[in-house]
Write a protein that holds these residues in place. Sequence first.
Motif, short mmCIF file in Angstrom:
data_model
loop_
_atom_site.label_atom_id
_atom_site.label_comp_id
_atom_site.label_asym_id
_atom_site.label_seq_id
_atom_site.Cartn_x
_atom_site.Cartn_y
_atom_site.Cartn_z
N ALA A 213 42.59 39.36 27.49
CA ALA A 213 41.72 39.38 26.32
C ALA A 213 40.46 40.22 26.52
O ALA A 213 39.80 40.60 25.55
CB ALA A 213 41.33 37.96 25.93
N TYR A 214 40.12 40.51 27.77
CA TYR A 214 38.91 41.28 28.03
C TYR A 214 39.17 42.79 27.97
O TYR A 214 38.23 43.58 28.14
CB TYR A 214 38.32 40.88 29.39
CG TYR A 214 37.76 39.48 29.38
CD1 TYR A 214 36.44 39.24 29.04
CD2 TYR A 214 38.56 38.39 29.69
CE1 TYR A 214 35.92 37.96 29.02
CE2 TYR A 214 38.06 37.10 29.66
CZ TYR A 214 36.74 36.89 29.33
OH TYR A 214 36.24 35.61 29.29
N ALA A 215 40.41 43.17 27.74
CA ALA A 215 40.79 44.59 27.52
C ALA A 215 40.21 45.51 28.58
O ALA A 215 39.63 46.55 28.28
CB ALA A 215 40.32 45.02 26.13
N GLN A 216 40.41 45.14 29.84
CA GLN A 216 39.87 45.94 30.94
C GLN A 216 40.85 47.01 31.40
O GLN A 216 42.05 46.93 31.14
CB GLN A 216 39.55 45.00 32.12
CG GLN A 216 38.47 43.97 31.80
CD GLN A 216 38.60 42.74 32.67
OE1 GLN A 216 39.70 42.28 32.96
NE2 GLN A 216 37.48 42.17 33.07
N THR A 217 40.32 48.01 32.10
CA THR A 217 41.15 49.01 32.76
C THR A 217 41.28 48.62 34.23
O THR A 217 40.28 48.35 34.89
CB THR A 217 40.51 50.41 32.66
OG1 THR A 217 40.41 50.77 31.27
CG2 THR A 217 41.34 51.44 33.39
N TRP A 218 42.51 48.56 34.74
CA TRP A 218 42.77 48.19 36.13
C TRP A 218 43.22 49.42 36.90
O TRP A 218 44.14 50.12 36.49
CB TRP A 218 43.84 47.10 36.20
CG TRP A 218 43.42 45.81 35.54
CD1 TRP A 218 43.28 45.58 34.20
CD2 TRP A 218 43.08 44.59 36.20
NE1 TRP A 218 42.86 44.28 33.99
CE2 TRP A 218 42.74 43.65 35.19
CE3 TRP A 218 43.04 44.19 37.54
CZ2 TRP A 218 42.37 42.34 35.49
CZ3 TRP A 218 42.66 42.88 37.83
CH2 TRP A 218 42.34 41.98 36.82
N LEU A 219 42.55 49.70 38.02
CA LEU A 219 42.87 50.86 38.85
C LEU A 219 43.19 50.40 40.27
O LEU A 219 42.56 49.48 40.79
CB LEU A 219 41.68 51.84 38.87
CG LEU A 219 41.20 52.37 37.51
CD1 LEU A 219 39.94 53.20 37.70
CD2 LEU A 219 42.28 53.18 36.83
N LYS A 220 44.17 51.07 40.88
CA LYS A 220 44.55 50.72 42.25
C LYS A 220 44.60 52.00 43.09
O LYS A 220 45.66 52.59 43.32
CB LYS A 220 45.92 50.02 42.27
CG LYS A 220 46.23 49.36 43.62
CD LYS A 220 47.72 49.03 43.74
CE LYS A 220 48.16 47.97 42.77
NZ LYS A 220 49.57 47.56 43.00
N PRO A 221 43.43 52.46 43.56
CA PRO A 221 43.40 53.70 44.35
C PRO A 221 43.97 53.49 45.75
O PRO A 221 43.99 52.36 46.26
CB PRO A 221 41.91 54.03 44.41
CG PRO A 221 41.23 52.69 44.32
CD PRO A 221 42.09 51.88 43.39
N THR A 222 44.42 54.56 46.35
CA THR A 222 44.93 54.51 47.72
C THR A 222 43.81 54.79 48.70
O THR A 222 43.07 55.76 48.56
CB THR A 222 46.05 55.56 47.91
OG1 THR A 222 47.09 55.31 46.95
CG2 THR A 222 46.63 55.47 49.31
N LEU A 223 43.66 53.90 49.68
CA LEU A 223 42.64 54.04 50.72
C LEU A 223 41.23 54.18 50.14
O LEU A 223 40.37 54.86 50.69
CB LEU A 223 42.96 55.24 51.63
CG LEU A 223 44.29 55.15 52.39
CD1 LEU A 223 44.55 56.43 53.16
CD2 LEU A 223 44.28 53.95 53.34
N GLY A 224 41.00 53.53 49.01
CA GLY A 224 39.66 53.52 48.41
C GLY A 224 39.24 54.82 47.77
O GLY A 224 38.09 54.97 47.38
N GLN A 225 40.16 55.78 47.64
CA GLN A 225 39.81 57.08 47.07
C GLN A 225 39.99 57.05 45.55
O GLN A 225 41.10 56.89 45.04
CB GLN A 225 40.69 58.18 47.68
CG GLN A 225 40.53 58.30 49.18
CD GLN A 225 39.10 58.65 49.59
OE1 GLN A 225 38.50 59.58 49.05
NE2 GLN A 225 38.56 57.90 50.53
N LEU A 226 38.89 57.19 44.84
CA LEU A 226 38.91 57.13 43.39
C LEU A 226 38.13 58.31 42.83
O LEU A 226 37.05 58.64 43.32
CB LEU A 226 38.26 55.82 42.92
CG LEU A 226 38.41 55.45 41.45
CD1 LEU A 226 39.85 55.07 41.15
CD2 LEU A 226 37.50 54.27 41.11
N GLN A 227 38.67 58.96 41.82
CA GLN A 227 37.97 60.07 41.20
C GLN A 227 36.90 59.55 40.25
O GLN A 227 37.12 58.61 39.48
CB GLN A 227 38.96 60.96 40.45
CG GLN A 227 39.96 61.66 41.34
CD GLN A 227 39.27 62.54 42.38
OE1 GLN A 227 38.43 63.39 42.04
NE2 GLN A 227 39.61 62.33 43.64
#
Length: 336
Positions: A183-197
């Motif tokens: 219900a909170y309509a969030q975006t979930w991200l799962k980067p590899t080794l903590g690397q996120l753009q």
Amino acid sequence: MKLLTPQKSVPTHIISGFLGAGKTTLLNSLLAQKPKGEVWAVLMNEFGQIGVDQNLLPQTEGYAVKELLGGCLCCSSQLPMQIALSRLLSETQPDRLFIEPTGLGHPAQLLEQLTEPHWQSQIQMRALVTVVDGSRLHEQEWVKQNLYADQLKAAQIVVISHAEHMQAVDEQALQQLQQEYLAYAQTWLKPTLGQLQLVEIDLPYQGIQRKIQPLIQIQKKYSNESALPEIKQLPYHYVETAQGYSVAGWKFSKRWQFDFYDLLDLLCEQQQWLRIKGIFNTNQGWKSFNFNPNQFNYQSAPENVDNRIEVIVQTERDWALFETQLLACRIDTETD
């Protein structure tokens, strides 16, 4: 010394998360993406009096890092945070700002401070990020803590860290968690080794409207023209709205006691809801309720700081009727 006023609205990111979730690792990954010629600033908060995390961040030219030690900038006095932030902005004139509150902090309170009119000309809030340790999602005593839940509720983006160490039970727990916070309509991200753009989290902040007001039956004592009083103590009710969903909640004194079976019947009779969660002092002891459309769970619970309930819906609801029925389940004779 006179402080200079920043000449631009600085994109500002809050990177929150529970203790050991991997906030600083993620922050380092983001800082490494700084374009040449820009200055990026970081305001860090540690609960203790000895700062460590600051030394884990870049110490080279183009970065300005400031630590605020002792207490929590989310929920302690706003003055130290406001002074530290003002100085950081005015002295460094950053092109981008990151704020990392302590793992013991409530980011929603910090966000509430930073979205006040005073800051709107100086900072440009971006989507609030909460980091969750994916390798610990199977630990129920960890993920069921109120502070953990508060940080998740505040998030617009949830980043799953340590994904490479997740087991099958963690993956299953992640799916359940995503369903629970649907219900909170969030975006979930799962980067590899903590690397996120950076582009993945550089999104506009979307505020949640929240109104904390007296109980609905108490509001009837006020005329339509009179302003409702500011709520500073229990009991009260609130309604949050975001992305087409509504979360209605109530908090009562822990001394209020409810009839367990009347309460259970009431919750089971509700229609067209997405989530019901609560904890109550009942004549059968403290009980927690965790309902989703596929499963009605209730169990004994440790004593809580208050009675509370949240109902998530996507349709209009007669909350006055629900509150009346809820209060009818109360069996103690105290009036406070």
